[in-house]
Motif scaffolding. Structure first.
Motif, PDB file in Angstrom:
ATOM      1  N   UNK A  21       0.806  -1.228   0.000  1.00  0.00           N
ATOM      2  CA  UNK A  21       0.000   0.000   0.000  1.00  0.00           C
ATOM      3  C   UNK A  21       0.838   1.276   0.000  1.00  0.00           C
ATOM      4  N   UNK A  22       2.050   1.199   0.512  1.00  0.00           N
ATOM      5  CA  UNK A  22       2.916   2.384   0.613  1.00  0.00           C
ATOM      6  C   UNK A  22       3.602   2.744  -0.704  1.00  0.00           C
ATOM      7  N   UNK A  23       3.527   1.903  -1.718  1.00  0.00           N
ATOM      8  CA  UNK A  23       4.323   2.084  -2.927  1.00  0.00           C
ATOM      9  C   UNK A  23       3.799   3.139  -3.918  1.00  0.00           C
ATOM     10  N   UNK A  24       2.500   3.230  -4.195  1.00  0.00           N
ATOM     11  CA  UNK A  24       2.050   4.219  -5.188  1.00  0.00           C
ATOM     12  C   UNK A  24       2.447   5.639  -4.791  1.00  0.00           C
ATOM     13  N   UNK A  25       3.026   6.349  -5.762  1.00  0.00           N
ATOM     14  CA  UNK A  25       3.447   7.728  -5.538  1.00  0.00           C
ATOM     15  C   UNK A  25       4.865   7.873  -5.029  1.00  0.00           C
TER      16      UNK A  25
END
Length: 188
Positions: A21-25
């Motif tokens: 979940x922390x990966x996008x962006x």
């Protein structure tokens, strides 16, 4: 479906555990990885909209490298069929704005080169054998027989940032179609 590594009908489906979940962006990290063509690829200098599919382990028909219980781990099985899917969709991905496609695992470039050649892949594989990218991005992992492997996921990287992720991935042999559909629905 792969004749060398067919997927069983009862393959366990992975669940979204939130580990990506922390990966996008996120900004792509300043890590350089060895490619199967012998080049070094800096992940901050990727072509626009690069697709990197991350997989745990590619098997080989001539060697028994798959750990005991591999098929019981949700999402572990299917690396060869997934790679073949990206091979089949490579030109369509490129024609729809994808600058490049890479496969990535923690296996050595030498090992990956055999798979690239045997599977006749039109793209290169990247080796994160030192776990640099995996550590910097805190990529999801699983452990079997005391060894750690990357969970299957796909990063779409644009302009030095992770634009989109696919996680979890199931079934792996149909994943390249899913990526192509997303690329077509989200033009740059």
């Amino acid at each position: 479906m792969s004749k060398d590594f067919p997927l069983p009908d009862d393959l366990p489906e992975p669940e979204d555990d939130g580990a990506a979940d922390h990966l996008p962006g996120m900004e792509m990290v300043d890590v350089s990885l060895e490619s199967t063509d012998g080049a070094t690829v800096n992940l901050q200098e990727l072509p626009p909209r690069t697709v990197i599919y991350v997989y745990p382990l590619t098997g080989r028909p001539d060697k028994d490298v798959i750990p005991e219980g591999w098929e019981d781990v949700p999402g572990a099985r299917g690396c060869t069929p997934e790679s073949r899917g990206f091979r089949s969709h490579y030109d369509k991905l490129r024609n729809n704005g994808v600058g490049e496609v890479f496969g990535l695992s923690t296996q050595s470039s030498e090992y990956q080169r055999e798979a690239r050649d045997r599977l006749d892949l039109p793209f290169e594989m990247l080796s994160d054998a030192e776990w640099e990218l995996a550590s910097e991005l805190d990529l999801p992992t699983f452990t079997i027989e005391g060894d750690e492997y990357l969970k299957r996921l796909t990063l779409v990287v644009s302009d030095g940032r992770i634009e989109h992720i696919f996680y979890p991935i199931f079934p792996p042999d149909e994943h390249a179609s899913e990526v192509l559909e997303w690329v077509r629905e989200n033009p740059r």
